[in-house]
Design a protein around this motif. Structure first.
Motif, PDB file in Angstrom:
ATOM      1  N   LEU A 751       0.806  -1.218   0.000  1.00 22.61           N
ATOM      2  CA  LEU A 751       0.000   0.000   0.000  1.00 22.61           C
ATOM      3  C   LEU A 751       0.842   1.273   0.000  1.00 22.61           C
ATOM      4  CD1 LEU A 751      -2.711  -1.019   2.631  1.00 22.61           C
ATOM      5  CD2 LEU A 751      -2.981  -0.959   0.150  1.00 22.61           C
ATOM      6  N   LEU A 752       2.076   1.194   0.494  1.00 19.36           N
ATOM      7  CA  LEU A 752       2.841   2.416   0.745  1.00 19.36           C
ATOM      8  C   LEU A 752       3.181   3.203  -0.517  1.00 19.36           C
ATOM      9  CD1 LEU A 752       5.202   1.518   3.714  1.00 19.36           C
ATOM     10  CD2 LEU A 752       2.783   2.102   3.676  1.00 19.36           C
ATOM     11  N   PRO A 753       3.572   2.580  -1.642  1.00 22.91           N
ATOM     12  CA  PRO A 753       3.861   3.395  -2.841  1.00 22.91           C
ATOM     13  C   PRO A 753       2.666   4.217  -3.301  1.00 22.91           C
ATOM     14  CG  PRO A 753       4.781   1.196  -3.081  1.00 22.91           C
ATOM     15  CD  PRO A 753       3.918   1.152  -1.860  1.00 22.91           C
ATOM     16  N   GLY A 754       1.470   3.643  -3.221  1.00 26.91           N
ATOM     17  CA  GLY A 754       0.276   4.384  -3.626  1.00 26.91           C
ATOM     18  C   GLY A 754      -0.038   5.535  -2.684  1.00 26.91           C
ATOM     19  N   VAL A 755       0.252   5.346  -1.395  1.00 27.00           N
ATOM     20  CA  VAL A 755       0.049   6.438  -0.442  1.00 27.00           C
ATOM     21  C   VAL A 755       1.016   7.575  -0.747  1.00 27.00           C
ATOM     22  CG1 VAL A 755       0.138   7.135   1.971  1.00 27.00           C
ATOM     23  CG2 VAL A 755      -0.800   4.896   1.366  1.00 27.00           C
ATOM     24  N   ARG A 756       2.291   7.208  -0.980  1.00 29.83           N
ATOM     25  CA  ARG A 756       3.272   8.255  -1.268  1.00 29.83           C
ATOM     26  C   ARG A 756       2.902   9.018  -2.534  1.00 29.83           C
ATOM     27  NH1 ARG A 756       7.600  10.296  -3.768  1.00 29.83           N
ATOM     28  NH2 ARG A 756       9.179  11.265  -2.428  1.00 29.83           N
ATOM     29  N   GLN A 757       2.450   8.318  -3.530  1.00 33.06           N
ATOM     30  CA  GLN A 757       2.036   8.975  -4.764  1.00 33.06           C
ATOM     31  C   GLN A 757       0.931  10.000  -4.481  1.00 33.06           C
ATOM     32  OE1 GLN A 757       0.722   6.245  -7.819  1.00 33.06           O
ATOM     33  NE2 GLN A 757      -0.358   7.860  -8.949  1.00 33.06           N
ATOM     34  N   GLY A 758      -0.006   9.625  -3.623  1.00 34.02           N
ATOM     35  CA  GLY A 758      -1.082  10.555  -3.290  1.00 34.02           C
ATOM     36  C   GLY A 758      -0.605  11.761  -2.507  1.00 34.02           C
ATOM     37  N   CYS A 759       0.432  11.589  -1.710  1.00 35.16           N
ATOM     38  CA  CYS A 759       0.907  12.680  -0.850  1.00 35.16           C
ATOM     39  C   CYS A 759       1.602  13.793  -1.620  1.00 35.16           C
ATOM     40  CB  CYS A 759       1.847  12.130   0.224  1.00 35.16           C
ATOM     41  SG  CYS A 759       0.988  11.179   1.507  1.00 35.16           S
ATOM     42  N   VAL A 760       1.885  13.579  -2.902  1.00 35.86           N
ATOM     43  CA  VAL A 760       2.483  14.642  -3.712  1.00 35.86           C
ATOM     44  C   VAL A 760       1.551  15.068  -4.848  1.00 35.86           C
ATOM     45  CG1 VAL A 760       4.884  14.178  -3.153  1.00 35.86           C
ATOM     46  CG2 VAL A 760       3.785  12.910  -5.026  1.00 35.86           C
ATOM     47  N   LEU A 761       0.240  14.797  -4.692  1.00 34.33           N
ATOM     48  CA  LEU A 761      -0.712  15.348  -5.651  1.00 34.33           C
ATOM     49  C   LEU A 761      -0.569  16.871  -5.692  1.00 34.33           C
ATOM     50  CD1 LEU A 761      -3.963  13.302  -4.947  1.00 34.33           C
ATOM     51  CD2 LEU A 761      -2.584  13.230  -7.023  1.00 34.33           C
ATOM     52  N   GLU A 762      -0.771  17.434  -6.869  1.00 32.24           N
ATOM     53  CA  GLU A 762      -0.537  18.872  -7.032  1.00 32.24           C
ATOM     54  C   GLU A 762      -1.442  19.724  -6.158  1.00 32.24           C
ATOM     55  OE1 GLU A 762       0.700  20.214 -11.342  1.00 32.24           O
ATOM     56  OE2 GLU A 762      -0.909  18.718 -11.413  1.00 32.24           O
ATOM     57  N   PHE A 763      -2.725  19.423  -6.166  1.00 31.72           N
ATOM     58  CA  PHE A 763      -3.670  20.315  -5.502  1.00 31.72           C
ATOM     59  C   PHE A 763      -3.945  19.838  -4.086  1.00 31.72           C
ATOM     60  CE2 PHE A 763      -7.778  21.861  -4.169  1.00 31.72           C
ATOM     61  CZ  PHE A 763      -7.668  23.215  -4.455  1.00 31.72           C
ATOM     62  N   VAL A 764      -3.708  20.714  -3.122  1.00 27.75           N
ATOM     63  CA  VAL A 764      -4.073  20.480  -1.727  1.00 27.75           C
ATOM     64  C   VAL A 764      -4.745  21.752  -1.252  1.00 27.75           C
ATOM     65  CG1 VAL A 764      -3.300  19.823   0.570  1.00 27.75           C
ATOM     66  CG2 VAL A 764      -2.046  19.009  -1.441  1.00 27.75           C
ATOM     67  N   ARG A 765      -5.905  21.624  -0.669  1.00 27.78           N
ATOM     68  CA  ARG A 765      -6.719  22.811  -0.371  1.00 27.78           C
ATOM     69  C   ARG A 765      -6.140  23.653   0.756  1.00 27.78           C
ATOM     70  NH1 ARG A 765     -10.652  26.207  -0.821  1.00 27.78           N
ATOM     71  NH2 ARG A 765     -12.057  26.558   0.914  1.00 27.78           N
ATOM     72  N   GLU A 766      -5.587  23.036   1.780  1.00 27.06           N
ATOM     73  CA  GLU A 766      -5.071  23.793   2.923  1.00 27.06           C
ATOM     74  C   GLU A 766      -3.583  23.496   3.114  1.00 27.06           C
ATOM     75  OE1 GLU A 766      -7.547  22.966   6.310  1.00 27.06           O
ATOM     76  OE2 GLU A 766      -9.338  23.805   5.359  1.00 27.06           O
ATOM     77  N   PRO A 767      -2.855  24.405   3.783  1.00 20.41           N
ATOM     78  CA  PRO A 767      -1.410  24.218   3.917  1.00 20.41           C
ATOM     79  C   PRO A 767      -0.970  23.493   5.178  1.00 20.41           C
ATOM     80  CG  PRO A 767      -2.001  26.422   4.618  1.00 20.41           C
ATOM     81  CD  PRO A 767      -3.285  25.760   4.157  1.00 20.41           C
ATOM     82  N   GLY A 768      -1.878  23.190   6.117  1.00 24.77           N
ATOM     83  CA  GLY A 768      -1.486  22.766   7.454  1.00 24.77           C
ATOM     84  C   GLY A 768      -0.900  21.378   7.561  1.00 24.77           C
ATOM     85  N   LEU A 769      -0.481  21.043   8.787  1.00 17.36           N
ATOM     86  CA  LEU A 769       0.205  19.787   9.061  1.00 17.36           C
ATOM     87  C   LEU A 769      -0.760  18.606   9.150  1.00 17.36           C
ATOM     88  CD1 LEU A 769       2.992  18.480   9.804  1.00 17.36           C
ATOM     89  CD2 LEU A 769       2.395  18.894  12.205  1.00 17.36           C
ATOM     90  N   PHE A 770      -1.855  18.761   9.841  1.00 22.08           N
ATOM     91  CA  PHE A 770      -2.739  17.627  10.091  1.00 22.08           C
ATOM     92  C   PHE A 770      -3.651  17.316   8.914  1.00 22.08           C
ATOM     93  CE2 PHE A 770      -2.864  17.702  15.056  1.00 22.08           C
ATOM     94  CZ  PHE A 770      -1.483  17.579  15.062  1.00 22.08           C
TER      95      PHE A 770
END
Length: 863
Positions: A751-770
């Protein structure tokens, strides 16, 4: 996360930071009773926007029949004077909204309708006094106006309302384990004091005989001849509801737009009824246009007004954006983006034609934004919500609009609509226009990025408004931010310095309710907690090696001692996390004292998660058990092990001492926190059952994960798919990675490669940590192995330019919902500082130096 109505409440007093409503600058409109010396034998108290007058010789009763009085702004002073005179004569404590400005704001369209109209609240000491006051008030205030209070029973024709409820703060757990206001049952048990929008009486309370005629009048209210049957409620606000309905004879489906008299006041004091009739006039004038709903009339039912209009098949534009938005669905190449761009062009062309048609009839729309547009199944667009549609040359009725989509004040009608059209077009490409509400130049940054990313020609889209062109020069603050993030690598050192400057500039050690500006939830915890309060900010400063002034640590310790020990909270929202931070800042005795206060609370929280529940409390105990580097404290270690056993029982479906399993997955809101506790205890004790328990919990978490069409792995939560640290696959993956360092588990590893791929998607609505980019990009760095900052991570960091706000030598970070800035760990500058510290590979050079290779999971969980 607070709802939009609560968020709005904390946007009233300050344009930069979320702020308690008590700091509303309303001195010019305070009522005389707020400032005059209290009468002899009485004392004054303040809480939020409310001022109370209380007899000095006794405390209020615990609960009973309370009285509410509503009003309208132009009658408020007289209503307060007359009501106060009666209360003072009978020795009845009462509270009132302290100013006309407070009354206007609390009566606003976007405030919670459960509190609509409450101007005064009276607390009679017994039923005899209650009935006396009801009689006197209903006569003294007869004929006065005020909103109907939905939760109460109205007395006659006066704005006097009653309900049975708590007078003083008492708390209990509801069926979901949430801490809620409480009433005392005759048995002595505390039970929830249900506060909604329907009048109800606790089962053990008898309605006084004198109230029964009013109860009968309420039941008889209505219009039996109203020919529509409501089939679905679409929306509620302080102004009224919006409903789907059918005509009882013809079966025709319609939309009913409800307006409640004296409710939903806007910026100029117009109420919902005035706006509804304005909308009716506009729709009548626009009859025959296919971009406008057909209007069937206005009907009054009881005291509520209903506009009856055509039901338009389709979804709102905001719903369509969420469903279609290409940048969160893996679209990368121009060919993959082209269908979305074509759709945006089509909608924009439709909106342009619609506005031109409205203008041709001599009206402006005045409230264009994606929630006020219906996209038909055939792609056509229809404008809805014409409350602000007036003549094109009208200068008295200010346009409405969503945050960031509004033209500057004073912009003429057609030009204001053109501005909103451009902003709506940009929202379809980059749904972050709240940022333009902070700095209009931010819209230029978003537009430039969008034009490059979508491959748009220079003439694509509506013309950029003059108000935006005026702030787009080459030396703007936006260029400063871009300079920090562009190039082969970000300027880590300067980013750190400016974030630290922003945090320091926002510090308010002179205040008791908060040390740093953060999310509105900080005000509910005394401003101390790890997620939103001072503990999180001081922890981040300490971990990145920045100085932590002793005065700030003193503030945290003192504020923690002021917190109600009966509601200690958990690792991230309460005293346990604060205790660990104090110990880490060199105050182990303070930390141990604060933790003991938390552990002594009864009954314990039934939640199992890391954020507020037992897993987090046990992890805090484990952290303090190991403070000082000597052998672990056996008492705290045993406490953590007992919790770990209960959590394992919960996961395996066995009795678990009242613990409740989270509904979803993630580091802070799922069972990944329990798995982390098991792993840390296994490392300390070597007991095999703990390693097995960690795997069992992680496999249950994996059951919430799904592989998306673009190959990313996300947690499915109803209709949402989440990657975040708080709730989502990112936080789960960090704990899974820690487990895989100890033991093989091919299913988890896959599962981990797919999670990492998602974590660098271009659009993220908010900038925060959580729940934002900071946490996702740091997670991508952790899951990437030795190379924390590959090209995809650096690209994501550069996109922080969408959110960061420059203020002199400081950087500010917008918090949850992007409405105001935050310095806290969960949503604001402290969390971003910690994430960038991790990605830069920097160590610490202060007390308690740690290795530059410290893992993200350790940083996030106070390790």
């Amino acid at each position: 996360m607070p709802g939009i109505q609560e968020t709005q409440l904390y946007c009233l007093a300050d344009r930069r930071y979320y702020e308690t409503p008590a700091r509303l600058p309303d001195e010019a409109t305070r009522y005389p009773l707020d400032a005059a010396p209290p009468p002899a034998g009485w004392r004054r108290a303040a809480a939020g926007l409310w001022t109370s007058l209380l007899p000095e010789d006794r405390e209020p009763a615990e609960q009973g029949w309370k009285i509410h009085v509503s009003t309208v702004p132009d009658e408020a002073a007289a209503t307060l004077r007359d009501t106060a005179r009666i209360c003072l004569r009978h020795g009845v404590p009462f509270k009132f909204l302290r100013s006309e400005q407070a009354l206007l704001l609390m009566s606003g369209k976007y405030m919670a309708r459960s509190g609509a109209g409450k101007f005064l609240t009276l607390y009679p000491q017994d039923e005899t006094v209650f009935l006396t006051l009801v009689d006197e008030l209903s006569r003294a205030l007869d004929g006065r106006r005020g909103p109907y209070i939905l939760s109460d029973l109205r007395i006659g024709d006066a704005p006097v309302y009653v309900r049975y409820g708590a007078f003083v703060a008492r708390w209990c757990r509801d069926e979901e384990g949430e801490r809620v206001p409480a009433l005392r049952h005759p048995s002595g048990e505390l039970v929830p004091d249900v506060r909604g929008v329907v009048f109800r009486v606790p089962e053990w309370v008898t309605v006084p005989e004198a109230l029964r005629p009013h109860l009968a009048a309420r039941a008889a209210a209505g219009d039996a001849t109203f020919p529509y049957t409501v089939t679905e409620a679409l929306q509620f606000s302080n102004a009224g509801g919006i409903y789907l309905a059918r005509h009882r004879d013809t079966g025709r489906q319609v939309v009913l737009r409800e307006a409640r008299p004296h409710c939903g006041l806007d910026a100029v004091g117009d109420d919902a009824v005035l706006r509804l009739h304005r909308e009716h006039r506009a729709l009548t004038a626009l009859a025959g246009l296919d971009c406008v709903p057909e209007v069937y009339g206005v009907r009054t039912v009881w005291e509520h007004h209903f506009l009856i209009e055509e039901h338009i098949e389709g979804n709102t534009l905001i719903e369509e954006i969420i469903t279609r938005f290409a940048l969160v669905r893996g679209a990368g190449s121009p060919a993959e983006l082209a269908p979305y761009v074509a759709w945006v062009d089509s909608v924009t062309a439709g909106l342009t034609r619609a506005l031109a048609a409205v203008h041709a009839r001599g009206l402006r729309f005045g409230d264009l934004h994606p929630s006020n547009v219906i996209v038909r199944p055939d792609g056509g667009v229809v404008l809805i919500d014409f409350e602000y549609a007036t003549a094109l040359d009208d200068q008295d009725t200010p346009p409405a609009g969503a945050p960031g989509l509004q033209a500057p004040p004073g912009t003429p009608g057609a030009e204001a609509d053109a501005y909103a059209l451009w902003a709506t077009w940009l929202t379809m490409l980059m749904p972050l226009m709240e940022m333009a509400g902070h700095d209009r130049a931010k819209a230029v940054t978003l537009e430039r990025w969008a034009r490059t990313r979508y491959g748009l020609t220079p003439d694509a889209g509506p013309h950029r408004p003059a108000a935006v062109r005026a702030v787009s020069g080459p030396h703007s603050r936006e260029h400063e931010i871009a300079a920090l993030l562009d190039g082969p690598a970000p300027d880590w050192r300067e980013l750190r310095a400016r974030l630290l400057a922003g945090i320091h500039a926002g510090a308010t050690p002179e205040r008791r309710d908060r040390l740093f500006p953060g999310d509105p939830q900080a005000f509910a915890t005394g401003g101390t907690d790890l997620a939103h309060g001072a503990a999180g900010v001081l922890y981040a400063l300490h971990r990145v090696g920045a100085p932590v002034p002793d005065a700030w640590t003193d503030w945290l310790a003192a504020a923690a001692r002021r917190r109600d020990p009966a509601a200690p909270g958990g690792l991230f929202d309460g005293l346990p996390g604060t205790a660990v931070v104090l110990a880490g800042l060199g105050r182990p005795a303070d930390g141990r004292e604060i933790l003991e206060r938390a552990l002594a609370a009864a009954p314990p929280n039934t939640s199992a998660d890391l954020f507020t529940g037992r897993a987090g409390v046990a992890l805090a105990a484990l952290r303090l058990a190991r403070t000082g580097g000597s052998a672990p404290d056996p008492e705290l270690l045993e406490s953590a092990v007992r919790t770990a056993w209960s959590l394992d029982c919960l996961v395996r479906g066995e009795p678990a001492g009242g613990l409740r399993a989270p509904d979803s997955a993630g580091l802070l809101r799922g069972l990944s926190g329990a798995a982390l506790l098991h792993l840390e205890l296994h490392a300390l004790t070597g007991e095999d059952w703990l390693l097995k328990a960690a795997r069992t919990a992680l496999e249950r978490e994996a059951g919430h994960c799904v592989t998306m069409p673009d190959g990313t792995v996300q947690v499915k939560d109803g209709r949402r798919h989440l990657l975040y640290l708080d709730q989502g696959s990112g936080g789960f993956a960090l704990v899974a990675q820690a487990y895989l360092a100890r033991h093989e588990a091919p299913g988890l590893a896959a599962l981990l490669p797919g999670v990492r791929q998602g974590c660098v998607l271009e659009f993220v609505r908010e900038p925060g940590l959580f729940t934002g980019r900071a946490g996702l990009v740091a997670t991508a760095g952790q899951l990437g192995g030795q190379d924390r900052t590959d090209a995809s991570v650096l690209a994501s960091v550069r996109n922080l330019s969408w959110h960061l706000l420059a203020d002199g030598d400081r950087l500010l970070v917008p918090g949850a919902r992007l409405r105001r800035c935050s310095a806290d760990l969960a949503t604001g500058a402290a969390g971003l500082l910690l994430a960038l510290h991790f990605l830069s590979g920097a160590g610490t050079d202060g007390p308690g130096e740690r290795s530059p290779s410290a893992g993200l999971l350790e940083l996030l969980t106070l390790g």
